[in-house]
Motif scaffolding. Structure first.
Motif, PDB file in Angstrom:
ATOM      1  N   ALA A 215      -7.851  26.323 -67.168  1.00 22.39           N
ATOM      2  CA  ALA A 215      -6.873  25.582 -67.968  1.00 22.39           C
ATOM      3  C   ALA A 215      -5.448  25.739 -67.417  1.00 22.39           C
ATOM      4  O   ALA A 215      -4.731  24.744 -67.295  1.00 22.39           O
ATOM      5  N   PRO A 216      -5.011  26.967 -67.078  1.00 26.46           N
ATOM      6  CA  PRO A 216      -3.671  27.092 -66.493  1.00 26.46           C
ATOM      7  C   PRO A 216      -3.521  26.319 -65.191  1.00 26.46           C
ATOM      8  O   PRO A 216      -2.446  25.766 -64.909  1.00 26.46           O
ATOM      9  N   THR A 217      -4.595  26.257 -64.387  1.00 23.39           N
ATOM     10  CA  THR A 217      -4.535  25.497 -63.138  1.00 23.39           C
ATOM     11  C   THR A 217      -4.366  24.017 -63.420  1.00 23.39           C
ATOM     12  O   THR A 217      -3.556  23.327 -62.784  1.00 23.39           O
ATOM     13  N   LEU A 218      -5.107  23.505 -64.390  1.00 22.96           N
ATOM     14  CA  LEU A 218      -4.963  22.098 -64.764  1.00 22.96           C
ATOM     15  C   LEU A 218      -3.549  21.809 -65.246  1.00 22.96           C
ATOM     16  O   LEU A 218      -2.968  20.764 -64.922  1.00 22.96           O
ATOM     17  N   GLU A 219      -2.974  22.727 -66.013  1.00 27.77           N
ATOM     18  CA  GLU A 219      -1.608  22.523 -66.490  1.00 27.77           C
ATOM     19  C   GLU A 219      -0.610  22.518 -65.337  1.00 27.77           C
ATOM     20  O   GLU A 219       0.378  21.798 -65.359  1.00 27.77           O
TER      21      GLU A 219
ATOM     22  N   LEU B 181      -9.088  24.458 -76.670  1.00 24.77           N
ATOM     23  CA  LEU B 181      -8.111  23.554 -76.062  1.00 24.77           C
ATOM     24  C   LEU B 181      -6.742  23.633 -76.720  1.00 24.77           C
ATOM     25  O   LEU B 181      -5.716  23.512 -76.036  1.00 24.77           O
ATOM     26  N   GLU B 182      -6.683  23.842 -78.022  1.00 27.16           N
ATOM     27  CA  GLU B 182      -5.409  23.758 -78.740  1.00 27.16           C
ATOM     28  C   GLU B 182      -4.374  24.760 -78.254  1.00 27.16           C
ATOM     29  O   GLU B 182      -3.171  24.518 -78.370  1.00 27.16           O
ATOM     30  N   GLU B 183      -4.817  25.885 -77.695  1.00 28.48           N
ATOM     31  CA  GLU B 183      -3.852  26.874 -77.207  1.00 28.48           C
ATOM     32  C   GLU B 183      -3.182  26.439 -75.903  1.00 28.48           C
ATOM     33  O   GLU B 183      -2.313  27.141 -75.386  1.00 28.48           O
ATOM     34  N   PHE B 184      -3.582  25.289 -75.392  1.00 30.62           N
ATOM     35  CA  PHE B 184      -2.940  24.711 -74.213  1.00 30.62           C
ATOM     36  C   PHE B 184      -2.345  23.367 -74.630  1.00 30.62           C
ATOM     37  O   PHE B 184      -2.958  22.305 -74.442  1.00 30.62           O
ATOM     38  N   PRO B 185      -1.169  23.390 -75.258  1.00 30.52           N
ATOM     39  CA  PRO B 185      -0.602  22.182 -75.880  1.00 30.52           C
ATOM     40  C   PRO B 185      -0.398  21.021 -74.913  1.00 30.52           C
ATOM     41  O   PRO B 185      -0.539  19.860 -75.303  1.00 30.52           O
ATOM     42  N   LYS B 186      -0.066  21.313 -73.670  1.00 32.42           N
ATOM     43  CA  LYS B 186       0.149  20.234 -72.700  1.00 32.42           C
ATOM     44  C   LYS B 186      -1.145  19.452 -72.466  1.00 32.42           C
ATOM     45  O   LYS B 186      -1.164  18.220 -72.479  1.00 32.42           O
ATOM     46  N   LEU B 187      -2.240  20.193 -72.260  1.00 38.47           N
ATOM     47  CA  LEU B 187      -3.528  19.554 -72.045  1.00 38.47           C
ATOM     48  C   LEU B 187      -4.035  18.885 -73.324  1.00 38.47           C
ATOM     49  O   LEU B 187      -4.601  17.790 -73.284  1.00 38.47           O
ATOM     50  N   ASN B 188      -3.816  19.541 -74.441  1.00 33.83           N
ATOM     51  CA  ASN B 188      -4.285  18.998 -75.715  1.00 33.83           C
ATOM     52  C   ASN B 188      -3.566  17.692 -76.044  1.00 33.83           C
ATOM     53  O   ASN B 188      -4.189  16.722 -76.501  1.00 33.83           O
ATOM     54  N   LYS B 189      -2.268  17.644 -75.802  1.00 37.01           N
ATOM     55  CA  LYS B 189      -1.507  16.429 -76.095  1.00 37.01           C
ATOM     56  C   LYS B 189      -1.969  15.285 -75.198  1.00 37.01           C
ATOM     57  O   LYS B 189      -2.129  14.142 -75.656  1.00 37.01           O
ATOM     58  N   LEU B 190      -2.205  15.589 -73.920  1.00 35.67           N
ATOM     59  CA  LEU B 190      -2.695  14.564 -73.002  1.00 35.67           C
ATOM     60  C   LEU B 190      -4.062  14.054 -73.464  1.00 35.67           C
ATOM     61  O   LEU B 190      -4.315  12.846 -73.491  1.00 35.67           O
TER      62      LEU B 190
ATOM     63  N   THR C 202     -13.754  17.096 -60.725  1.00 34.16           N
ATOM     64  CA  THR C 202     -15.169  16.752 -60.630  1.00 34.16           C
ATOM     65  C   THR C 202     -16.023  17.875 -60.059  1.00 34.16           C
ATOM     66  O   THR C 202     -17.193  18.017 -60.437  1.00 34.16           O
ATOM     67  N   ALA C 203     -15.453  18.690 -59.162  1.00 32.36           N
ATOM     68  CA  ALA C 203     -16.260  19.714 -58.493  1.00 32.36           C
ATOM     69  C   ALA C 203     -16.084  21.113 -59.060  1.00 32.36           C
ATOM     70  O   ALA C 203     -16.913  21.987 -58.799  1.00 32.36           O
ATOM     71  N   THR C 204     -15.034  21.343 -59.827  1.00 35.73           N
ATOM     72  CA  THR C 204     -14.775  22.695 -60.333  1.00 35.73           C
ATOM     73  C   THR C 204     -14.673  22.733 -61.856  1.00 35.73           C
ATOM     74  O   THR C 204     -15.483  23.347 -62.533  1.00 35.73           O
ATOM     75  N   ALA C 205     -13.665  22.053 -62.398  1.00 35.83           N
ATOM     76  CA  ALA C 205     -13.417  22.164 -63.840  1.00 35.83           C
ATOM     77  C   ALA C 205     -14.562  21.572 -64.670  1.00 35.83           C
ATOM     78  O   ALA C 205     -15.065  22.224 -65.588  1.00 35.83           O
ATOM     79  N   TYR C 206     -14.978  20.348 -64.356  1.00 39.26           N
ATOM     80  CA  TYR C 206     -16.009  19.714 -65.172  1.00 39.26           C
ATOM     81  C   TYR C 206     -17.341  20.463 -65.141  1.00 39.26           C
ATOM     82  O   TYR C 206     -17.903  20.754 -66.207  1.00 39.26           O
ATOM     83  N   PRO C 207     -17.897  20.812 -63.962  1.00 41.86           N
ATOM     84  CA  PRO C 207     -19.189  21.520 -63.976  1.00 41.86           C
ATOM     85  C   PRO C 207     -19.125  22.847 -64.730  1.00 41.86           C
ATOM     86  O   PRO C 207     -20.065  23.208 -65.443  1.00 41.86           O
ATOM     87  N   PHE C 208     -18.009  23.558 -64.589  1.00 39.63           N
ATOM     88  CA  PHE C 208     -17.875  24.852 -65.259  1.00 39.63           C
ATOM     89  C   PHE C 208     -17.850  24.687 -66.775  1.00 39.63           C
ATOM     90  O   PHE C 208     -18.599  25.348 -67.501  1.00 39.63           O
ATOM     91  N   VAL C 209     -16.994  23.788 -67.261  1.00 37.26           N
ATOM     92  CA  VAL C 209     -16.856  23.603 -68.709  1.00 37.26           C
ATOM     93  C   VAL C 209     -18.133  23.000 -69.298  1.00 37.26           C
ATOM     94  O   VAL C 209     -18.574  23.394 -70.386  1.00 37.26           O
ATOM     95  N   ALA C 210     -18.755  22.067 -68.590  1.00 34.94           N
ATOM     96  CA  ALA C 210     -19.981  21.447 -69.090  1.00 34.94           C
ATOM     97  C   ALA C 210     -21.094  22.482 -69.231  1.00 34.94           C
ATOM     98  O   ALA C 210     -21.845  22.484 -70.212  1.00 34.94           O
TER      99      ALA C 210
END
Length: 250
Positions: A167-171, A204-213, A129-137
């Protein structure tokens, strides 16, 4: 007036709405009011949320009015997820563990630590909520501008940061098929918002773990209703039906 979530489709309120749908508490007891972006700056909405943002949650009977997405999600889960289907059960923690919970909830970092489930849940929730979402949005909204108004250097730099850091951090946070292991939780609904933007930008597709989720969350009827989109049909839908059958579903 019933406890009410004020929601704008495709904003960070969508995963909160999705969690309520999965818990089968929409309209009983939580009312969801869908607003437009224009409504956010109306005098009526500013009276309930001076930031003019989404989400906003109001429970007049309890004198509650909150709008920070992490706080709204945490409150609603603790109030309505009594079976702990979408978040880990808060244990009877030692003073040291309790201090660590509070620290993780407030300290926003890109590093995963070996915390217990409850602390990890709060930690990942804050990171999204404080890092990934604001940055990507911010990046996504920039790419929607007319081509002559876009900043190619910003897009290149921001896309690079997504690919090499966010993305690597999320993974790293994701320990299994879902963020909390083998069971889908509200964290997966929450991360689907920035992942939805990333998918739209083709990063997103280059991060298969996140994409599958993301595809698993996107398959849920509750995702379509929360985001105001058509129901997505895919192979995962046949493997895992939503916990909640929405009106009009089979």
């Amino acid at each position: 007036m019933a406890p009410t979530l004020y929601h704008v489709p495709k904003t960070i309120s969508s995963p909160i709405y999705q969690a309520l749908l999965e818990l089968d508490v929409v309209d009983n007891p939580v009312k969801v009011v869908t607003l437009s972006f224009g409504d956010l700056k109306s005098s009526k909405h500013l009276a309930r949320n001076p930031m003019g943002s989404s989400p906003t949650f109001v429970d007049e009977e309890r004198s509650i009015g909150i709008w920070e997405s992490g706080a709204v999600l945490t409150y609603l889960l603790e109030e309505h997820d009594k079976e702990y289907r979408l978040h880990p059960r808060p244990g009877v923690a030692s003073p040291g563990d309790r201090a660590r919970f509070l620290h993780v909830q407030q300290y926003i970092t890109a590093t995963a630590y070996p915390f217990v489930d409850r602390a990890k849940f709060l930690h990942v929730q804050q990171y999204i909520t404080a890092t990934a979402y604001p940055f990507v949005a911010s990046l996504f909204l920039h790419t929607l501008k007319p081509a002559d108004e876009q900043d190619p250097k910003y897009i290149e730099t921001a896309t690079g940061k997504w690919k090499t850091l966010l993305a690597p951090t999320l993974e790293c946070f994701c320990d299994g098929p879902f963020f909390m292991g083998d069971k889908m939780s509200a964290i997966d609904f929450l991360v689907a918002k920035p992942l939805n933007n990333a998918a739209a930008m083709g990063v997103l597709e280059e991060f298969p773990k996140l994409n599958k989720l993301f595809q698993k969350v996107k398959c849920l009827p509750s995702f379509a209703k929360a985001y105001g989109v058509e129901v997505n049909t895919c192979s995962e839908c046949e493997k895992r039906r939503s916990m909640l059958m929405l009106p009009g579903g089979e």
